[in-house]
Design an enzyme around this catalytic site. Sequence first.
Site, PDB file in Angstrom:
ATOM      1  N   ASN A  97       0.859  -1.188   0.000  1.00  0.00           N
ATOM      2  CA  ASN A  97       0.000   0.000   0.000  1.00  0.00           C
ATOM      3  C   ASN A  97       0.894   1.235   0.000  1.00  0.00           C
ATOM      4  O   ASN A  97       2.119   1.119   0.041  1.00  0.00           O
ATOM      5  CB  ASN A  97      -0.946  -0.015   1.210  1.00  0.00           C
ATOM      6  N   LYS A 130       8.988 -16.203 -11.282  1.00  0.00           N
ATOM      7  CA  LYS A 130       8.143 -15.128 -11.785  1.00  0.00           C
ATOM      8  C   LYS A 130       6.919 -15.696 -12.518  1.00  0.00           C
ATOM      9  O   LYS A 130       7.071 -16.576 -13.384  1.00  0.00           O
ATOM     10  CB  LYS A 130       8.968 -14.252 -12.732  1.00  0.00           C
ATOM     11  N   PRO A 160      -1.538 -12.260  10.987  1.00  0.00           N
ATOM     12  CA  PRO A 160      -1.843 -12.018  12.405  1.00  0.00           C
ATOM     13  C   PRO A 160      -2.035 -10.529  12.658  1.00  0.00           C
ATOM     14  O   PRO A 160      -1.416  -9.704  11.973  1.00  0.00           O
ATOM     15  CB  PRO A 160      -0.585 -12.530  13.141  1.00  0.00           C
ATOM     16  N   ASP A 161      -2.899 -10.195  13.614  1.00  0.00           N
ATOM     17  CA  ASP A 161      -3.082  -8.791  13.991  1.00  0.00           C
ATOM     18  C   ASP A 161      -2.069  -8.475  15.103  1.00  0.00           C
ATOM     19  O   ASP A 161      -2.234  -8.891  16.258  1.00  0.00           O
ATOM     20  CB  ASP A 161      -4.520  -8.559  14.471  1.00  0.00           C
ATOM     21  N   ILE A 162      -1.022  -7.755  14.737  1.00  0.00           N
ATOM     22  CA  ILE A 162       0.105  -7.517  15.659  1.00  0.00           C
ATOM     23  C   ILE A 162      -0.370  -6.747  16.889  1.00  0.00           C
ATOM     24  O   ILE A 162      -0.089  -7.113  18.031  1.00  0.00           O
ATOM     25  CB  ILE A 162       1.224  -6.722  14.939  1.00  0.00           C
ATOM     26  N   LYS A 174     -12.371   0.260  16.942  1.00  0.00           N
ATOM     27  CA  LYS A 174     -11.059  -0.423  17.006  1.00  0.00           C
ATOM     28  C   LYS A 174     -10.491  -0.352  18.411  1.00  0.00           C
ATOM     29  O   LYS A 174      -9.890  -1.301  18.912  1.00  0.00           O
ATOM     30  CB  LYS A 174     -10.078   0.230  16.021  1.00  0.00           C
ATOM     31  N   LYS A 211      -9.927  -3.898  20.293  1.00  0.00           N
ATOM     32  CA  LYS A 211      -8.544  -4.357  20.548  1.00  0.00           C
ATOM     33  C   LYS A 211      -8.082  -4.007  21.967  1.00  0.00           C
ATOM     34  O   LYS A 211      -6.926  -4.228  22.302  1.00  0.00           O
ATOM     35  CB  LYS A 211      -7.594  -3.746  19.501  1.00  0.00           C
TER      36      LYS A 211
HETATM   37  O1  PMT Z   1       2.896   6.249   6.483  1.00  0.00           O
HETATM   38  P1  PMT Z   1       2.176   7.528   6.141  1.00  0.00           P
HETATM   39  O2  PMT Z   1       2.143   7.772   4.659  1.00  0.00           O
HETATM   40  O3  PMT Z   1       2.670   8.697   6.923  1.00  0.00           O
HETATM   41  O4  PMT Z   1       0.636   7.303   6.549  1.00  0.00           O
HETATM   42  C1  PMT Z   1       0.299   7.105   7.870  1.00  0.00           C
HETATM   43  C2  PMT Z   1      -0.901   6.161   8.042  1.00  0.00           C
HETATM   44  C3  PMT Z   1      -2.135   6.761   7.375  1.00  0.00           C
HETATM   45  C4  PMT Z   1      -0.585   4.784   7.444  1.00  0.00           C
HETATM   46  C5  PMT Z   1      -1.116   6.023   9.590  1.00  0.00           C
HETATM   47  O5  PMT Z   1      -1.392   7.314  10.105  1.00  0.00           O
HETATM   48  C6  PMT Z   1      -2.274   5.094   9.907  1.00  0.00           C
HETATM   49  O6  PMT Z   1      -3.408   5.502  10.026  1.00  0.00           O
HETATM   50  N1  PMT Z   1      -1.960   3.770  10.078  1.00  0.00           N
HETATM   51  C7  PMT Z   1      -2.959   2.708  10.383  1.00  0.00           C
HETATM   52  C8  PMT Z   1      -3.648   2.293   9.124  1.00  0.00           C
HETATM   53  C9  PMT Z   1      -4.916   1.466   9.395  1.00  0.00           C
HETATM   54  O7  PMT Z   1      -5.992   1.909   9.262  1.00  0.00           O
HETATM   55  O8  PMT Z   1      -4.698   0.329   9.887  1.00  0.00           O
HETATM   56  P2  PMT Z   1      -5.866  -0.783  10.181  1.00  0.00           P
HETATM   57  O9  PMT Z   1      -7.217  -0.243  10.327  1.00  0.00           O
HETATM   58  O10 PMT Z   1      -5.645  -1.854   9.185  1.00  0.00           O
HETATM   59  O11 PMT Z   1      -5.362  -1.276  11.589  1.00  0.00           O
HETATM   60  C10 PMT Z   1      -5.712  -0.687  12.835  1.00  0.00           C
HETATM   61  C11 PMT Z   1      -4.521  -0.769  13.754  1.00  0.00           C
HETATM   62  O12 PMT Z   1      -4.100  -2.126  13.906  1.00  0.00           O
HETATM   63  C12 PMT Z   1      -3.319  -0.010  13.261  1.00  0.00           C
HETATM   64  O13 PMT Z   1      -2.697   0.554  14.389  1.00  0.00           O
HETATM   65  C13 PMT Z   1      -2.441  -1.088  12.634  1.00  0.00           C
HETATM   66  O14 PMT Z   1      -1.036  -0.761  12.705  1.00  0.00           O
HETATM   67  C14 PMT Z   1      -2.759  -2.308  13.504  1.00  0.00           C
HETATM   68  N2  PMT Z   1      -2.654  -3.569  12.782  1.00  0.00           N
HETATM   69  C15 PMT Z   1      -3.505  -3.864  11.749  1.00  0.00           C
HETATM   70  C16 PMT Z   1      -3.434  -5.081  11.117  1.00  0.00           C
HETATM   71  C17 PMT Z   1      -2.455  -6.029  11.543  1.00  0.00           C
HETATM   72  N3  PMT Z   1      -2.346  -7.197  10.931  1.00  0.00           N
HETATM   73  N4  PMT Z   1      -1.633  -5.714  12.538  1.00  0.00           N
HETATM   74  C18 PMT Z   1      -1.714  -4.517  13.181  1.00  0.00           C
HETATM   75  O15 PMT Z   1      -0.939  -4.252  14.099  1.00  0.00           O
END
Ligand code: PMT
Length: 400
Positions: free
Chosen positions: A210, A289, A305-307, A337, A341
């Site tokens: 992404n 490839k 996994p969700d870290i 969220k 979490k």
């Molecule tokens: O990197 P930049 O270009 O500066 O942009 C920053 C950002 C927009 C990426 C950042 O500010 C941000 O919002 N990051 C979280 C993106 C998101 O919406 O993540 P999520 O909804 O998929 O996850 C929610 C939370 O769980 C996040 O804290 C994520 O890091 C964590 N997560 C999600 C999935 C996973 N498998 N493991 C996780 O730890």
Amino acid sequence: MNEFLGKRIVLGVTGGVAAYKAAELVRLLVKAGAEVDVALTAAGAQFVGAATFQALTGRRVWQALWDERMDNGMAHIDLTRGATALLVAPATADFLAKLAHGFADDLLSTLCLARDCPLLVAPAMNRQMWENPATQRNVVQLRSDGIKVLGPAHGEQACGEVGDGRMLEAAELFDDLYAALQAKPLAGRRVLLTAGPTFEALDPVRGLTNSSSGKMGFALARACAEAGAEVTLVAGPVTLATPRGVRRVDVQSALQMHDAAMQAVPGQDVFIAVAAVADYRPRNAAEHKIKKGSASVTLELEANPDILAEVAARPDAPLCVGFAAESRDLGTYAEGKRIAKKLALVVGNLVQDGLGGDTNSVTLFDETGSYGLPPADKSEVARGIVKHIVRLLEGTNEQH
Ligand code: PMT
């Protein structure tokens, strides 16, 4: 950014080839809002002339103890009165020796002795001069006198030799000077962060990722380090420089990010998950490839996994901070969220314009309510988030 707005920095420049970096440092400080007064030694002027510093600062350069511009003839005292800091960059071996022994035989050494503000020095010299026991003794003395020593770095030197003694780069000095002047509410705390995107391989040359740039996470890592924390940053594939004083672990995939975070988490006080982690990865990445030919290709994905959820569920969980990037209904999703979490804090950002920009506009959600921070540069936003985290750690958070 206006990190030095309203601040006056006295910059001492002694006689080393690294004086050219001092000119760049002046430019950065002035751009960040500082007033800079340059005190140039006679040897320093052999490397960069006063006219250069005068043009960059828009102020006259100070070179002599007997300067008639000070009505009372006391430039050696008046220049540091009201100054935010006195930084000597470059500081030669000779100048460090003078300082360690309290000599005051020119304007700059006298200013250092008569100062009324923090003093920092950025050594710059040949590696053998730096390693010389006399220099090392002097540096120990300076540190115990409360003088902050910035660097030096390791690398190629003007003389062609390689070793310790290179002055830090101007941008590094800028960051270190700024950090040295900040309060340290996170001193003694350990902070772990994830930042950037992940890359889930499809074959040896392609993958799912992404557009997270890592800027928000790196800005937060820097803000935590400035606030005195010991910081570990697990970074997905990004091209950003590591913030000063931060331990960085580079990873590619969500699984690698998970493993690196889990290994680092014991003993942490705070975990901040800024990374945009892929929720799914290809079940079977191709060994070679994938070739064009079929009209369509089906990808089978499996969940990563969700870290953050896993860290927050540990019995020894640190204070956990999540991020939520949403294109609508920020409050509902971010608060959802936080509760799902079991997080102390969720930082919500609306990302209609996509990721990767230099600015952000965030709302903080914790159990006491929601708090909007003004839209600003990501560094500024990060410092606002750190202030909120400090309040949560100290149990002093309330509607503010
Ligand atoms: O990197 P930049 O270009 O500066 O942009 C920053 C950002 C927009 C990426 C950042 O500010 C941000 O919002 N990051 C979280 C993106 C998101 O919406 O993540 P999520 O909804 O998929 O996850 C929610 C939370 O769980 C996040 O804290 C994520 O890091 C964590 N997560 C999600 C999935 C996973 N498998 N493991 C996780 O730890």
